[in-house]
Design a protein around this motif. Structure first.
Motif, PDB file in Angstrom:
ATOM      1  N   ASP A   1       0.875  -0.867  -0.140  1.00 20.24           N
ATOM      2  CA  ASP A   1      -0.185   0.073   0.060  1.00 20.24           C
ATOM      3  C   ASP A   1       0.954   1.200   0.233  1.00 20.24           C
ATOM      4  O   ASP A   1       2.243   0.984   0.197  1.00 20.24           O
ATOM      5  CB  ASP A   1      -1.301   0.293   1.167  1.00 20.24           C
ATOM      6  CG  ASP A   1      -0.220  -0.001   2.816  1.00 20.24           C
ATOM      7  OD1 ASP A   1       0.688   0.479   2.579  1.00 20.24           O
ATOM      8  OD2 ASP A   1      -0.754  -0.100   3.736  1.00 20.24           O
TER       9      ASP A   1
ATOM     10  N   GLU B   1      -7.739   9.473  -3.645  1.00 20.84           N
ATOM     11  CA  GLU B   1      -7.954   8.943  -2.160  1.00 20.84           C
ATOM     12  C   GLU B   1      -7.842   9.880  -1.093  1.00 20.84           C
ATOM     13  O   GLU B   1      -8.349  10.156  -0.615  1.00 20.84           O
ATOM     14  CB  GLU B   1      -8.401   7.303  -1.838  1.00 20.84           C
ATOM     15  CG  GLU B   1      -8.429   6.687  -3.171  1.00 20.84           C
ATOM     16  CD  GLU B   1      -9.235   5.229  -2.869  1.00 20.84           C
ATOM     17  OE1 GLU B   1      -8.368   4.998  -1.357  1.00 20.84           O
ATOM     18  OE2 GLU B   1      -9.297   4.826  -3.229  1.00 20.84           O
TER      19      GLU B   1
ATOM     20  N   ALA C   1      -3.873   3.443  -0.154  1.00 20.76           N
ATOM     21  CA  ALA C   1      -4.565   2.569  -0.947  1.00 20.76           C
ATOM     22  C   ALA C   1      -4.083   1.362  -1.369  1.00 20.76           C
ATOM     23  O   ALA C   1      -2.560   1.366  -1.297  1.00 20.76           O
ATOM     24  CB  ALA C   1      -5.163   2.850  -1.309  1.00 20.76           C
ATOM     25  N   PRO C   2      -4.564  -0.092  -1.558  1.00 19.68           N
ATOM     26  CA  PRO C   2      -3.611  -0.745  -1.942  1.00 19.68           C
ATOM     27  C   PRO C   2      -3.283  -0.933  -3.127  1.00 19.68           C
ATOM     28  O   PRO C   2      -4.128   0.074  -3.831  1.00 19.68           O
ATOM     29  CB  PRO C   2      -4.439  -2.777  -1.744  1.00 19.68           C
ATOM     30  CG  PRO C   2      -5.789  -1.632  -0.920  1.00 19.68           C
ATOM     31  CD  PRO C   2      -6.463  -0.499  -1.010  1.00 19.68           C
TER      32      PRO C   2
ATOM     33  N   ASP D   1      -7.001  -8.649  -5.666  1.00 20.01           N
ATOM     34  CA  ASP D   1      -6.262 -10.083  -5.173  1.00 20.01           C
ATOM     35  C   ASP D   1      -6.237 -11.423  -5.955  1.00 20.01           C
ATOM     36  O   ASP D   1      -4.943 -11.831  -5.675  1.00 20.01           O
ATOM     37  CB  ASP D   1      -7.723 -10.284  -4.689  1.00 20.01           C
ATOM     38  CG  ASP D   1      -7.351  -9.488  -3.231  1.00 20.01           C
ATOM     39  OD1 ASP D   1      -7.039  -8.943  -2.844  1.00 20.01           O
ATOM     40  OD2 ASP D   1      -8.725  -9.789  -2.265  1.00 20.01           O
TER      41      ASP D   1
ATOM     42  N   GLU E   1      -4.264  -0.746   6.834  1.00 21.19           N
ATOM     43  CA  GLU E   1      -5.433  -2.369   6.835  1.00 21.19           C
ATOM     44  C   GLU E   1      -5.780  -2.393   5.420  1.00 21.19           C
ATOM     45  O   GLU E   1      -5.669  -4.156   5.550  1.00 21.19           O
ATOM     46  CB  GLU E   1      -6.432  -1.191   8.085  1.00 21.19           C
ATOM     47  CG  GLU E   1      -6.200  -1.094   9.090  1.00 21.19           C
ATOM     48  CD  GLU E   1      -5.906   0.211   9.002  1.00 21.19           C
ATOM     49  OE1 GLU E   1      -5.978   1.025   9.956  1.00 21.19           O
ATOM     50  OE2 GLU E   1      -5.820   0.586   7.940  1.00 21.19           O
ATOM     51  N   HIS E   2      -5.561  -2.330   5.200  1.00 20.44           N
ATOM     52  CA  HIS E   2      -7.260  -2.472   3.494  1.00 20.44           C
ATOM     53  C   HIS E   2      -5.921  -3.649   2.695  1.00 20.44           C
ATOM     54  O   HIS E   2      -6.963  -4.326   2.208  1.00 20.44           O
ATOM     55  CB  HIS E   2      -7.198  -1.553   2.582  1.00 20.44           C
ATOM     56  CG  HIS E   2      -8.123  -0.463   3.929  1.00 20.44           C
ATOM     57  ND1 HIS E   2      -9.345  -0.883   4.273  1.00 20.44           N
ATOM     58  CD2 HIS E   2      -8.588   0.820   4.028  1.00 20.44           C
ATOM     59  CE1 HIS E   2     -10.095   0.116   4.987  1.00 20.44           C
ATOM     60  NE2 HIS E   2      -9.027   1.209   4.736  1.00 20.44           N
ATOM     61  N   ALA E   3      -4.989  -3.557   2.500  1.00 21.28           N
ATOM     62  CA  ALA E   3      -4.084  -4.520   1.993  1.00 21.28           C
ATOM     63  C   ALA E   3      -4.020  -5.664   2.269  1.00 21.28           C
ATOM     64  O   ALA E   3      -3.482  -6.787   1.160  1.00 21.28           O
ATOM     65  CB  ALA E   3      -2.756  -3.172   1.107  1.00 21.28           C
TER      66      ALA E   3
ATOM     67  N   THR F   1      -5.065  -6.250  12.024  1.00 23.74           N
ATOM     68  CA  THR F   1      -6.154  -5.851  12.676  1.00 23.74           C
ATOM     69  C   THR F   1      -6.781  -7.071  13.995  1.00 23.74           C
ATOM     70  O   THR F   1      -5.376  -8.367  13.194  1.00 23.74           O
ATOM     71  CB  THR F   1      -7.898  -6.021  11.766  1.00 23.74           C
ATOM     72  OG1 THR F   1      -7.799  -6.740  11.306  1.00 23.74           O
ATOM     73  CG2 THR F   1      -7.601  -4.309  11.595  1.00 23.74           C
TER      74      THR F   1
ATOM     75  N   THR G   1      -6.581  -9.625  10.417  1.00 21.56           N
ATOM     76  CA  THR G   1      -5.320 -10.405  10.121  1.00 21.56           C
ATOM     77  C   THR G   1      -4.522 -10.951  10.817  1.00 21.56           C
ATOM     78  O   THR G   1      -3.776 -11.096  10.364  1.00 21.56           O
ATOM     79  CB  THR G   1      -5.158  -8.715   9.145  1.00 21.56           C
ATOM     80  OG1 THR G   1      -5.017  -7.541  10.024  1.00 21.56           O
ATOM     81  CG2 THR G   1      -5.628  -8.202   8.005  1.00 21.56           C
TER      82      THR G   1
ATOM     83  N   HIS H   1      -4.546   9.785   9.295  1.00 20.93           N
ATOM     84  CA  HIS H   1      -4.537   7.812   8.845  1.00 20.93           C
ATOM     85  C   HIS H   1      -3.236   7.769  10.634  1.00 20.93           C
ATOM     86  O   HIS H   1      -3.165   6.794  10.785  1.00 20.93           O
ATOM     87  CB  HIS H   1      -5.096   7.172   7.669  1.00 20.93           C
ATOM     88  CG  HIS H   1      -4.856   6.009   8.077  1.00 20.93           C
ATOM     89  ND1 HIS H   1      -4.976   5.131   6.755  1.00 20.93           N
ATOM     90  CD2 HIS H   1      -5.380   5.366   8.640  1.00 20.93           C
ATOM     91  CE1 HIS H   1      -5.311   4.060   7.015  1.00 20.93           C
ATOM     92  NE2 HIS H   1      -4.764   3.372   8.431  1.00 20.93           N
TER      93      HIS H   1
END
Length: 362
Positions: free
Chosen positions: A153, A159, A163-164, A168, A192-194, A213, A216, A254
């Motif tokens: 990321d 954005e 971001a990733p 996938d 977090e998102h990737a 998290t 994950t 963030h």
């Protein structure tokens, strides 16, 4: 080279303060051998396998790629500080010509970072114009290196936040391509998102991991995915947030949030059984030669002294497929004045740092 006689407590996986002293012998080629050896120079102390910096960048400076001689100087600093084995976690500079330098650490390489255009630091990565190109780029890097480094990321300028970079399905094909060549894959990930896509695709390691998290962390623990948290570089997150200024306020907020919970996040990963290794991110915002700072930070965040030393010595060497203190292995050790399991501070005061039997420091 002068043969050596090392006398003291040998700190392998089981040795502690109560174990008796042993004698080790290093031949004229700098390798452990059966002894005794006549006229060998004696060095006495607590004998520890050389430290491992599992996230280091030889060839990157504050302004990007450096010349080969500056990369050499970086490696000399790391080795003299006790990091005798490093995993070079992405570098645009081919440092293989330095492998014959006896003062350099041993380098396990990951080639160049793989990223998308404008989604990483300028001048460092190979960019995939089309995400579908990633498996081919991974295969190329895996052909030449035992590791491959992805940028998982980074800030998306549209954005305005992390971001990733990769879908996938592309990640799954990329992992398959690396593993087919016998290479392992790791990825830079702050947020977090990737993480679900990378871990689910079968990645071998996560760098930084501040966005982990409960979900994950459980995925990593179940799959045996390693973590190199680079805690001393996480201390730079507020500076990264400030540098974003008013242009990317979401990113700044963030990064401050990730920083605020970083210790708790890494502690939770440790408690869940995620395997952690020591890495400084030297060259990526950290000066070289700070491996002991990272060992101390890992001890404080939940590994304790025993776990932190293992993460930077015997466990890390096994993970990277390198020998420890055994017959025929290079004599890459620290000789210390007292027991580091009682006081990590002695790592800063070695009696001797030996790289392939050569005394580098003090």
């Amino acid at each position: 080279m002068t043969p050596l006689h090392l006398h003291g407590v040998v700190l392998d996986e089981t040795a502690r303060a109560g174990d008796g002293a042993r004698d080790l012998w290093v031949d004229e080629h700098g390798r452990f051998t059966d002894g005794p050896i006549a006229d060998a120079q004696t060095i006495t102390g607590w004998i520890l396998p050389g430290l491992v910096d599992a996230h280091c960048h030889v060839g990157i400076g504050p302004d990007g790629p450096v010349e080969l001689e500056e990369a050499r100087a970086q490696g000399h600093i790391d080795a003299a500080a006790g990091a005798l084995l490093i995993r070079d976690c992405g570098s645009p500079v081919d440092t293989r010509p330095l492998d014959d330098d006896p003062e350099m650490p041993e380098i396990v390489r990951a080639g160049r970072h793989l990223a998308r255009p404008k989604r990483y630091i300028r001048g460092l990565p190979i960019d995939a114009e089309d995400p579908a190109d990633l498996p081919g780029l991974v295969a190329e890097q895996a052909w030449h290196n035992p590791w491959v480094k992805l940028v998982g990321d980074w800030i998306d300028r549209d954005e305005g936040d992390l971001a990733p970079l990769w879908p996938d399905d592309v990640l799954r094909d990329a992992m398959d391509a690396a593993h087919a060549h016998g290479a392992r894959v790791t990825a830079h990930v702050f947020g977090e998102h990737a993480l679900p896509g990378l871990i689910g695709a079968g990645i071998d390691c996560i760098e930084h991991g501040t966005g982990l998290t409960d979900e994950t962390i459980a995925m990593m623990a179940a799959r045996g995915t390693a973590l190199v948290p680079t805690l001393i570089n996480v201390e730079n997150f507020p500076e990264f947030a400030d540098a974003a200024g008013e242009k990317f306020p979401r990113y700044g907020t963030h990064m401050r949030e990730l920083y605020a919970r970083a210790s708790a996040t890494i502690r939770a990963a440790i408690e869940a059984g995620v395997t952690v290794y020591a890495g400084t991110d030297a060259g990526g915002g950290i000066v070289h030669g700070r491996i002991v700072d990272e060992v101390e930070a890992l001890a404080d965040v939940g590994l304790g002294r025993d776990g932190a030393l293992a993460a930077a010595t015997v466990a890390a060497r096994t993970w990277l497929g390198r020998p420890r203190i055994e017959a025929g292995a290079p004599a890459d050790v620290l000789v210390l004045p007292s027991d580091p399991y009682a006081d990590l501070g002695v790592l800063r005061r070695p009696v001797a740092v030996l790289r392939h039997g050569r005394v580098l420091a003090p």
